[in-house]
Design a protein around this motif. Structure first.
Motif, PDB file in Angstrom:
ATOM      1  N   ILE A  28      -3.022  -8.756  -1.257  1.00  0.00           N
ATOM      2  CA  ILE A  28      -2.804  -7.409  -1.774  1.00  0.00           C
ATOM      3  C   ILE A  28      -4.006  -6.995  -2.618  1.00  0.00           C
ATOM      4  O   ILE A  28      -4.609  -7.809  -3.318  1.00  0.00           O
ATOM      5  CB  ILE A  28      -1.513  -7.315  -2.615  1.00  0.00           C
ATOM      6  CG1 ILE A  28      -1.509  -8.359  -3.742  1.00  0.00           C
ATOM      7  CG2 ILE A  28      -0.283  -7.444  -1.756  1.00  0.00           C
ATOM      8  CD1 ILE A  28      -0.331  -8.237  -4.681  1.00  0.00           C
ATOM      9  N   THR A  39      -4.820  -4.409  -5.569  1.00  0.00           N
ATOM     10  CA  THR A  39      -4.211  -3.540  -6.569  1.00  0.00           C
ATOM     11  C   THR A  39      -5.245  -2.544  -7.081  1.00  0.00           C
ATOM     12  O   THR A  39      -6.342  -2.936  -7.491  1.00  0.00           O
ATOM     13  CB  THR A  39      -3.661  -4.354  -7.752  1.00  0.00           C
ATOM     14  OG1 THR A  39      -2.800  -5.381  -7.257  1.00  0.00           O
ATOM     15  CG2 THR A  39      -2.891  -3.471  -8.713  1.00  0.00           C
ATOM     16  N   GLU A  42      -6.413   4.483  -3.861  1.00  0.00           N
ATOM     17  CA  GLU A  42      -5.570   3.894  -2.821  1.00  0.00           C
ATOM     18  C   GLU A  42      -5.928   4.439  -1.446  1.00  0.00           C
ATOM     19  O   GLU A  42      -6.084   3.677  -0.488  1.00  0.00           O
ATOM     20  CB  GLU A  42      -4.093   4.176  -3.133  1.00  0.00           C
ATOM     21  CG  GLU A  42      -3.120   3.478  -2.203  1.00  0.00           C
ATOM     22  CD  GLU A  42      -1.681   3.753  -2.584  1.00  0.00           C
ATOM     23  OE1 GLU A  42      -0.797   3.050  -2.074  1.00  0.00           O
ATOM     24  OE2 GLU A  42      -1.433   4.687  -3.385  1.00  0.00           O
ATOM     25  N   ALA A  70      -2.737  -5.337   2.145  1.00  0.00           N
ATOM     26  CA  ALA A  70      -1.977  -4.141   1.773  1.00  0.00           C
ATOM     27  C   ALA A  70      -2.559  -3.599   0.475  1.00  0.00           C
ATOM     28  O   ALA A  70      -2.973  -4.363  -0.405  1.00  0.00           O
ATOM     29  CB  ALA A  70      -0.501  -4.448   1.601  1.00  0.00           C
ATOM     30  N   ILE A  74      -1.921  -1.337  -2.947  1.00  0.00           N
ATOM     31  CA  ILE A  74      -0.815  -0.905  -3.793  1.00  0.00           C
ATOM     32  C   ILE A  74      -1.345  -0.530  -5.177  1.00  0.00           C
ATOM     33  O   ILE A  74      -2.295  -1.143  -5.668  1.00  0.00           O
ATOM     34  CB  ILE A  74       0.260  -2.015  -3.901  1.00  0.00           C
ATOM     35  CG1 ILE A  74       1.517  -1.507  -4.607  1.00  0.00           C
ATOM     36  CG2 ILE A  74      -0.301  -3.251  -4.583  1.00  0.00           C
ATOM     37  CD1 ILE A  74       2.685  -2.480  -4.527  1.00  0.00           C
ATOM     38  N   GLN A 102       3.335   0.770  -8.840  1.00  0.00           N
ATOM     39  CA  GLN A 102       4.236   0.378  -7.759  1.00  0.00           C
ATOM     40  C   GLN A 102       4.406  -1.146  -7.702  1.00  0.00           C
ATOM     41  O   GLN A 102       5.480  -1.650  -7.373  1.00  0.00           O
ATOM     42  CB  GLN A 102       3.708   0.897  -6.422  1.00  0.00           C
ATOM     43  CG  GLN A 102       3.719   2.405  -6.292  1.00  0.00           C
ATOM     44  CD  GLN A 102       5.127   2.977  -6.301  1.00  0.00           C
ATOM     45  OE1 GLN A 102       6.007   2.480  -5.605  1.00  0.00           O
ATOM     46  NE2 GLN A 102       5.343   4.010  -7.095  1.00  0.00           N
ATOM     47  N   LYS A 103       3.367  -1.841  -8.036  1.00  0.00           N
ATOM     48  CA  LYS A 103       3.433  -3.306  -8.068  1.00  0.00           C
ATOM     49  C   LYS A 103       4.411  -3.773  -9.145  1.00  0.00           C
ATOM     50  O   LYS A 103       5.219  -4.688  -8.928  1.00  0.00           O
ATOM     51  CB  LYS A 103       2.034  -3.873  -8.325  1.00  0.00           C
ATOM     52  CG  LYS A 103       1.931  -5.378  -8.234  1.00  0.00           C
ATOM     53  CD  LYS A 103       0.488  -5.825  -8.424  1.00  0.00           C
ATOM     54  CE  LYS A 103       0.370  -7.337  -8.367  1.00  0.00           C
ATOM     55  NZ  LYS A 103      -1.028  -7.788  -8.569  1.00  0.00           N
ATOM     56  N   LEU A 154       5.284  -9.837   0.539  1.00  0.00           N
ATOM     57  CA  LEU A 154       5.351  -8.378   0.582  1.00  0.00           C
ATOM     58  C   LEU A 154       5.486  -7.939   2.032  1.00  0.00           C
ATOM     59  O   LEU A 154       4.627  -8.222   2.864  1.00  0.00           O
ATOM     60  CB  LEU A 154       4.094  -7.759  -0.031  1.00  0.00           C
ATOM     61  CG  LEU A 154       3.988  -6.231   0.088  1.00  0.00           C
ATOM     62  CD1 LEU A 154       5.096  -5.544  -0.699  1.00  0.00           C
ATOM     63  CD2 LEU A 154       2.615  -5.738  -0.387  1.00  0.00           C
ATOM     64  N   VAL A 179       5.637  -4.815   4.673  1.00  0.00           N
ATOM     65  CA  VAL A 179       5.205  -3.433   4.830  1.00  0.00           C
ATOM     66  C   VAL A 179       5.901  -2.851   6.049  1.00  0.00           C
ATOM     67  O   VAL A 179       5.945  -3.495   7.108  1.00  0.00           O
ATOM     68  CB  VAL A 179       3.670  -3.341   4.994  1.00  0.00           C
ATOM     69  CG1 VAL A 179       3.236  -1.871   5.145  1.00  0.00           C
ATOM     70  CG2 VAL A 179       2.970  -3.982   3.804  1.00  0.00           C
ATOM     71  N   VAL A 207       3.193   1.640  -0.515  1.00  0.00           N
ATOM     72  CA  VAL A 207       2.016   0.839  -0.218  1.00  0.00           C
ATOM     73  C   VAL A 207       1.172   1.548   0.836  1.00  0.00           C
ATOM     74  O   VAL A 207       1.673   2.403   1.575  1.00  0.00           O
ATOM     75  CB  VAL A 207       2.394  -0.580   0.277  1.00  0.00           C
ATOM     76  CG1 VAL A 207       3.192  -1.317  -0.788  1.00  0.00           C
ATOM     77  CG2 VAL A 207       3.191  -0.507   1.566  1.00  0.00           C
ATOM     78  N   ASN A 208      -0.103   1.201   0.883  1.00  0.00           N
ATOM     79  CA  ASN A 208      -1.039   1.822   1.843  1.00  0.00           C
ATOM     80  C   ASN A 208      -0.973   3.349   1.795  1.00  0.00           C
ATOM     81  O   ASN A 208      -1.021   4.025   2.817  1.00  0.00           O
ATOM     82  CB  ASN A 208      -0.767   1.333   3.265  1.00  0.00           C
ATOM     83  CG  ASN A 208      -1.160  -0.119   3.444  1.00  0.00           C
ATOM     84  OD1 ASN A 208      -1.625  -0.777   2.513  1.00  0.00           O
ATOM     85  ND2 ASN A 208      -0.977  -0.642   4.646  1.00  0.00           N
ATOM     86  N   GLY A 268       7.190  -0.466   1.107  1.00  0.00           N
ATOM     87  CA  GLY A 268       6.984  -1.897   0.928  1.00  0.00           C
ATOM     88  C   GLY A 268       8.134  -2.518   0.158  1.00  0.00           C
ATOM     89  O   GLY A 268       8.729  -1.892  -0.715  1.00  0.00           O
TER      90      GLY A 268
END
Length: 324
Positions: free
Chosen positions: A118, A120, A127, A140, A142, A146-147, A184, A186, A210-211, A216
């Motif tokens: 991931i 971050t 993003e 991915a 994120i 959101q994490k 995680l 997706v 995510v993305n 996610g």
């Protein structure tokens, strides 16, 4: 002048040889149509589960991605293939000198997948820019908030980790997953925070963005059933009945009963002053002015049965005895 026959409507779009190839594939996927305008034509949606197409109210995040990565129409770039794969786009329809063709996307992620890394980022601008770093199902993107939302610390998967779509409905999707480690997941569906919920083995789990535009979930190690659904469809009848009964009890015990009493050819209204006695009678405060009726509308409780009443006026009170 706008009349169209049923036959003409049925064949409003001509099926191409490329469409025929795609229609032979019975899996669940999306199609990106370059035969017509991918973002404004309904041609592909007429035959397939289309990526794009015309709609007066497209999801903002999806439109942002299209504007940012697909503004130039000069073939398909690797970055565009990654974006298309995010949304489970399996086929790309195009036109050549020899006719229409259906090419498979060389990057195929399916309906959902686990990632082993991931990235971050601080905000949504970074993003969407970081999507250029995507490399199949390995990464991915994120944002920090959101994490934290889903309590994600790391992403792990084993060589056999997988997520399979078992049932697809418009407002409910069911998956099974297997992974020896917490990871995680997706999903190739648009993230929308209002109404959509998720459960893992029946227990609600928070959904992360995510993305930039996808959903996610943090999925525990082991085998699980994952369901994403629209909450409004999950309100069961027993719950509805419970709240209806609760509201009825509240009105009966705490609000006003407006009784319609005719006495000496005049209409009088009695406002409930206290709870009923064991003699089945009520004591009311007399309201002589019909002008106050409007202020009582919000307190009316409509009874299922009509009650016969007798009323004795005592100064500013009247006692109404129910003789049903």
């Amino acid at each position: 002048d706008s009349y169209v026959t049923a036959r003409a409507y049925e064949f409003s779009f001509e099926k191409t040889s490329a469409d025929e190839v795609v229609l032979q594939d019975k899996e669940h996927f999306r199609v990106y149509d370059q035969i017509a305008n991918p973002m404004n034509s309904s041609r592909a949606a007429y035959f397939h589960n289309a990526m794009g197409g015309y709609h007066g109210a497209k999801p903002r995040r999806f439109q942002d991605l299209m504007d940012f990565y697909f503004a130039e129409e000069q073939g398909i770039t690797r970055e565009q293939l990654e974006i298309l794969a995010m949304f489970n786009t399996k086929y790309i329809l195009g036109q050549t000198q020899n006719g229409s063709v259906a090419q498979q996307n060389p990057i195929q992620l399916g309906n959902a997948w686990f990632v082993n890394e991931i990235l971050t980022v601080a905000d949504q601008n970074k993003e969407i820019l970081s999507l250029k770093l995507l490399n199949g199902d390995s990464l991915a993107i994120i944002t920090k908030d959101q994490k934290v939302r889903i309590g994600l610390k790391s992403a792990n998967k084993d060589a056999t980790a997988s997520i399979t779509l078992k049932e697809y409905k418009t407002e409910e999707l069911t998956y099974t997953s297997t992974n020896s480690q917490e990871g995680l997941a997706v999903f190739s569906e648009i993230y929308y925070p209002h109404g959509w919920k998720a459960t893992i083995d029946g227990k609600e789990a928070p959904i992360a963005k995510v993305n930039y535009a996808l959903r996610g979930l943090k999925v525990p190690a082991g085998q699980h059933q994952i369901v994403t659904f629209v909450m409004s469809k999950r309100i069961s009848m027993p719950i509805i009945k419970f709240f209806v009964i609760l509201i009825q009890m509240y009105f009966i015990n705490h609000f006003t009963i407006l009784l319609y009493i005719r006495r000496q050819s005049k209409y009088m209204f009695c406002l409930l002053a206290r709870q009923p006695t064991k003699t089945n009678s009520f004591t009311f405060t007399l309201i002589n002015s019909a002008q106050k009726l409007n202020s009582l509308y919000s307190h009316i409780l409509f009874l299922r049965h009509m009650w016969n009443t007798s009323c004795t006026n005592k100064t500013n009170e009247c006692t109404c005895v129910f003789t049903n």
